[in-house]
Design a protein around this motif. Structure first.
Motif, PDB file in Angstrom:
ATOM      1  N   ARG A  76       0.834  -1.205   0.000  1.00  0.00           N
ATOM      2  CA  ARG A  76       0.000   0.000   0.000  1.00  0.00           C
ATOM      3  C   ARG A  76       0.869   1.256   0.000  1.00  0.00           C
ATOM      4  O   ARG A  76       0.575   2.237  -0.683  1.00  0.00           O
ATOM      5  CB  ARG A  76      -0.947  -0.002   1.206  1.00  0.00           C
ATOM      6  N   ARG A  77       1.952   1.221   0.809  1.00  0.00           N
ATOM      7  CA  ARG A  77       2.855   2.364   0.847  1.00  0.00           C
ATOM      8  C   ARG A  77       3.529   2.570  -0.509  1.00  0.00           C
ATOM      9  O   ARG A  77       3.674   3.690  -0.988  1.00  0.00           O
ATOM     10  CB  ARG A  77       3.920   2.178   1.937  1.00  0.00           C
ATOM     11  N   GLY A 106       1.047   4.034  -2.945  1.00  0.00           N
ATOM     12  CA  GLY A 106       0.839   5.454  -2.660  1.00  0.00           C
ATOM     13  C   GLY A 106       1.985   6.298  -3.165  1.00  0.00           C
ATOM     14  O   GLY A 106       1.772   7.378  -3.747  1.00  0.00           O
ATOM     15  N   ARG A 133       1.823   6.538  -6.949  1.00  0.00           N
ATOM     16  CA  ARG A 133       0.795   7.488  -7.381  1.00  0.00           C
ATOM     17  C   ARG A 133       1.290   8.923  -7.245  1.00  0.00           C
ATOM     18  O   ARG A 133       1.061   9.757  -8.124  1.00  0.00           O
ATOM     19  CB  ARG A 133      -0.487   7.290  -6.574  1.00  0.00           C
ATOM     20  N   ARG A 134       1.977   9.208  -6.132  1.00  0.00           N
ATOM     21  CA  ARG A 134       2.488  10.571  -5.937  1.00  0.00           C
ATOM     22  C   ARG A 134       3.531  10.927  -6.989  1.00  0.00           C
ATOM     23  O   ARG A 134       3.543  12.048  -7.519  1.00  0.00           O
ATOM     24  CB  ARG A 134       3.064  10.723  -4.523  1.00  0.00           C
TER      25      ARG A 134
END
Length: 244
Positions: free
Chosen positions: A19-20, A23, A26-27
């Protein structure tokens, strides 16, 4: 019970890692997308004539505390001799193409595929967007970014605005940007008062203004300037988009 708790913590940590990573990915993707979109937004912004853009080289000089010399001048305050000389030296089809000279570009691609030395095919819009948003290199990545930017700029900016921006951000010596600073640095005059010979010398120095010093030309540079001057004097049919 304690052992089961440890196992549960390990499972939860294992699940958090993807998940990290997602994320973070995506950033990064959003940052890359913003960087790709920003030049197009700035092209729209720079259509306003009261805005005086700066180039990436100018920003680099500021970032390294070198500073630079640039005094913005409106298109009408630039000698027509200089405009004609630069156009005939850098991009003779400026008024007729749509940001990219596809015929010249095809010739470059054909030469590259044949293993021959390639010649430059950069138009003034291409050089302008490169100076504003990109970097100096011969990489295919830069060229791939440059082409759509040049086409979009040619759609958004009138030809006179493109030429005005180009002549105000072009490098004409170490820390010397724009035609007003160049005219004063090399010939102790203003952009409006440049003679045909001075204009031609400045035009032929553009590909390499560090080695080709307009104010101290060698014999080869003088010969090139004479050729450009002759072309500029016969450029009437080519500059209809700039002068009525």
């Amino acid at each position: 019970m304690a052992e089961n708790s440890d196992i549960g913590d390990e499972d939860e940590g294992t699940e958090r890692a993807p998940r990290r990573f997602a994320g973070l990915a995506r950033r990064i993707a959003l940052v890359v997308l913003a960087l790709l979109v920003l030049p197009y937004a700035l092209i729209l912004l720079y259509r306003s004539e009261f805005i005086h853009p700066v180039s990436t080289l100018m920003l680099a000089d500021l970032a390294t505390f070198k500073g630079y010399d640039r005094q913005w001048v409106e298109f009408e305050e630039i000698s027509p001799h200089l405009v004609r000389a630069v156009m005939m030296s850098e991009d003779g089809q400026f008024c007729s193409h749509t940001g990219v000279d596809w015929e010249q570009m095809k010739g470059v691609v054909d030469d590259a595929l044949a293993g021959e030395a390639t010649r430059g095919a950069s138009t003034i819009p291409m050089q302008t967007v490169k100076n504003l948003y990109l970097w100096n290199s011969r990489s295919m990545i830069r060229k791939g970014l440059e082409l759509p930017l040049a086409i979009f700029a040619d759609i958004v900016w009138p030809k006179r605005r493109t030429m005005e921006i180009y002549l105000n951000i072009a490098e004409w010596g170490p820390g010397i940007y724009g035609i007003e600073a160049a005219a004063r640095y090399h010939f102790k005059t203003s952009a409006a008062k440049l003679t045909p010979n001075q204009a031609a010398l400045l035009a032929v120095s553009l590909p390499n203004p560090i080695e080709r010093v307009a104010g101290k030309p060698g014999k080869g540079m003088k010969r090139l300037a004479a050729v450009v001057d002759r072309r500029a004097k016969r450029s009437g049919a080519y500059i209809t988009c700039l002068y009525d």
